[in-house]
Motif scaffolding. Structure first.
Motif, short mmCIF file in Angstrom:
data_model
loop_
_atom_site.label_atom_id
_atom_site.label_comp_id
_atom_site.label_asym_id
_atom_site.label_seq_id
_atom_site.Cartn_x
_atom_site.Cartn_y
_atom_site.Cartn_z
N THR A 3 0.84 -1.20 0.00
CA THR A 3 0.00 0.00 0.00
C THR A 3 0.87 1.24 0.00
N GLN A 4 0.31 2.31 -0.53
CA GLN A 4 1.02 3.59 -0.60
C GLN A 4 0.02 4.71 -0.40
N ALA A 5 0.36 5.62 0.50
CA ALA A 5 -0.54 6.75 0.77
C ALA A 5 -0.63 7.66 -0.44
N PRO A 6 -1.74 8.36 -0.62
CA PRO A 6 -1.90 9.25 -1.78
C PRO A 6 -0.85 10.36 -1.81
N THR A 7 -0.41 10.69 -3.02
CA THR A 7 0.55 11.78 -3.25
C THR A 7 0.13 12.54 -4.49
N ALA A 27 -5.60 18.15 -11.21
CA ALA A 27 -4.56 17.60 -10.34
C ALA A 27 -4.28 16.16 -10.74
N GLN A 28 -3.02 15.72 -10.47
CA GLN A 28 -2.62 14.34 -10.74
C GLN A 28 -2.23 13.70 -9.41
N VAL A 29 -2.83 12.56 -9.11
CA VAL A 29 -2.62 11.92 -7.82
C VAL A 29 -2.26 10.44 -8.01
N SER A 30 -1.40 9.93 -7.12
CA SER A 30 -1.03 8.52 -7.16
C SER A 30 -1.22 7.92 -5.77
N GLY A 31 -1.31 6.59 -5.68
CA GLY A 31 -1.49 5.90 -4.41
C GLY A 31 -1.97 4.49 -4.65
N ALA A 63 -7.58 14.12 -11.81
CA ALA A 63 -8.82 14.69 -11.27
C ALA A 63 -9.05 16.06 -11.88
N VAL A 64 -10.25 16.32 -12.38
CA VAL A 64 -10.56 17.59 -13.06
C VAL A 64 -11.87 18.14 -12.52
N LEU A 65 -11.87 19.46 -12.26
CA LEU A 65 -13.10 20.18 -11.92
C LEU A 65 -13.20 21.35 -12.89
N SER A 79 -10.38 23.10 -3.05
CA SER A 79 -9.47 22.06 -2.54
C SER A 79 -9.90 20.70 -3.05
N ILE A 80 -8.92 19.79 -3.13
CA ILE A 80 -9.19 18.40 -3.47
C ILE A 80 -8.49 17.53 -2.43
N ARG A 81 -9.20 16.49 -2.00
CA ARG A 81 -8.66 15.56 -1.00
C ARG A 81 -8.65 14.16 -1.60
N ALA A 82 -7.51 13.48 -1.48
CA ALA A 82 -7.38 12.11 -1.96
C ALA A 82 -7.18 11.20 -0.75
N THR A 83 -7.95 10.10 -0.69
CA THR A 83 -7.91 9.23 0.49
C THR A 83 -7.90 7.77 0.08
N ASN A 84 -7.08 6.96 0.79
CA ASN A 84 -7.14 5.50 0.68
C ASN A 84 -6.79 4.89 2.04
N GLY A 85 -6.66 3.57 2.11
CA GLY A 85 -6.44 2.92 3.39
C GLY A 85 -5.10 3.25 4.02
#
Length: 294
Positions: A3-7, A27-31, A63-65, A79-85
Motif C-alpha cells: 500500500t502507498q498513501a496518496p501523493t 490535479a494528478q494523484v497517485s497511491g 482529477a478535473v473540476l 481544494s481536493i482531497r485524496a484518500t485511501n487505506g
C-alpha cells in the motif's frame, strides 16, 4: 499487495478567469490502492447540486473540476482531497473571477542551452495573463504531451518542460505558446544534446597539452643553443681576425748589423742603447796612440 498513501504528483494551480469564461482545476494523484477524491469550496463539500453546471471527473489518477461559465460568485478557495487505506493528501488553489482582460505576457522566456547526453533538462517560462493562459510546449512544431519522458509542470505562473534523460535525437527547436481570450504569445529556443563521442575526455586534453608544452620547450631550447653557437662562432672569427691583423702590422725586431771591422765596439752605442730611459753623459775614450814607423 503493498500500500502507498496518496501523493499529488501535480497539485492544483490557482486560476484567474474572465467573467463568463470557463475555469478548470486539474490535479494528478497517485497511491495504492487507488485513492478516492473529494472536492471542496471554502471548506464545504462541492457537488453538482451545490454548484450548478460544475463538471467533475477522475480517471487514471487525473482529477478535473471544470466550471463552464464563471461569475463573481464562483470566486473562492478550491481544494481536493485524496484518500485511501494508507492515508490522505490535500491540494488547494484559488479561483479569481474578473471583468478585466490582459493578453499573455512572458516574464521569463525560454533559454537556449547545450547539454550532455543523459543529462536532465528543464525548460522554464513564466507567463501572466487574464484570464489565465493555456500553455503548450512544442518541438519542431509538434505539440508535446506530458509523459514519463517529457513532463509538463506548473507552479503558479511558472510552466516547465522536464526531460528526464536527454538524447541527441531530442535536439531541436522548442517553443511554448500562451493563449487566452485576449491574445497569444510565443517563446522559442534551441536545445543541443551532445553525444558522448563529441565530448573530449579530460585525459585527452591533458595529454595533448603536455605534448605541446614539451615540443615548445624543445624548440625554444634548440633555438637558444643555435643562437649561442652562432654567437660563439662570430666571436671566434672576430678574435681570429684581430690576431691576424695584429700580427700583420707588428714591426719585426730590429737585428743590429754585424760589425765589418775588428775595431773595438762602441761604448757610446752600448750606453745609449742600454739606458734609453735615463741617458747619462757619454764619455769620450781616446784610442791608443800608434807607434811611429821606423
Amino acid at each position: 499487495m503493498s500500500t502507498q498513501a496518496p501523493t499529488f504528483t501535480q497539485p492544483l494551480q490557482s486560476v484567474v478567469a474572465l467573467e463568463g469564461s470557463a475555469a478548470t482545476f486539474e490535479a494528478q494523484v497517485s497511491g495504492s490502492p487507488v485513492p478516492e477524491v473529494s472536492w471542496f469550496r471554502d471548506g464545504q463539500v462541492l457537488s453538482a447540486a451545490a454548484l450548478p453546471g460544475v463538471q467533475i471527473s477522475f480517471s487514471d489518477g487525473r482529477a478535473v473540476l471544470r466550471i463552464p461559465a464563471v461569475t463573481a460568485a464562483h470566486s473562492g478557495r478550491f481544494s481536493i482531497r485524496a484518500t485511501n487505506g494508507a492515508g490522505q493528501a490535500t491540494s488547494t488553489a484559488e479561483l479569481q473571477v474578473t471583468a478585466e482582460t490582459a493578453p499573455p505576457n512572458f516574464l521569463q522566456r525560454l533559454q537556449s542551452s547545450t547539454v550532455r547526453q543523459g543529462s536532465q533538462v528543464k525548460l522554464d517560462v513564466r507567463v501572466t495573463g487574464i484570464p489565465t493562459p493555456v500553455v503548450k510546449f512544442y518541438r519542431e512544431g509538434a505539440e508535446i504531451q506530458s509523459s514519463a519522458d517529457f513532463q509538463i509542470l506548473q507552479n503558479g505562473d511558472v510552466y516547465s518542460l522536464l526531460i528526464a534523460e536527454a538524447f541527441p535525437e531530442d535536439s531541436g527547436t522548442y517553443s511554448v505558446t500562451a493563449t487566452n481570450s485576449s491574445g497569444r504569445a510565443t517563446s522559442t529556443a534551441e536545445l543541443l544534446v551532445q553525444s558522448e563521442e563529441t565530448v573530449p575526455s579530460k585525459k585527452t586534453k591533458t595529454t595533448v597539452s603536455s605534448s605541446q608544452m614539451e615540443t615548445s620547450q624543445t624548440t625554444v631550447q634548440r633555438k637558444v643553443e643555435a643562437s649561442f653557437q652562432a654567437t660563439t662562432m662570430m666571436e671566434m672569427h672576430a678574435e681570429t681576425g684581430m690576431i691576424t691583423q695584429h700580427l700583420a702590422h707588428k714591426t719585426p725586431p730590429r737585428v743590429p748589423p754585424k760589425p765589418t771591422s775588428k775595431s773595438p765596439p762602441s761604448y757610446v752605442s752600448k750606453v745609449t742603447v742600454g739606458r734609453q730611459q735615463s741617458p747619462s753623459p757619454v764619455r769620450h775614450v781616446k784610442g791608443p796612440t800608434p807607434a811611429p814607423v821606423t
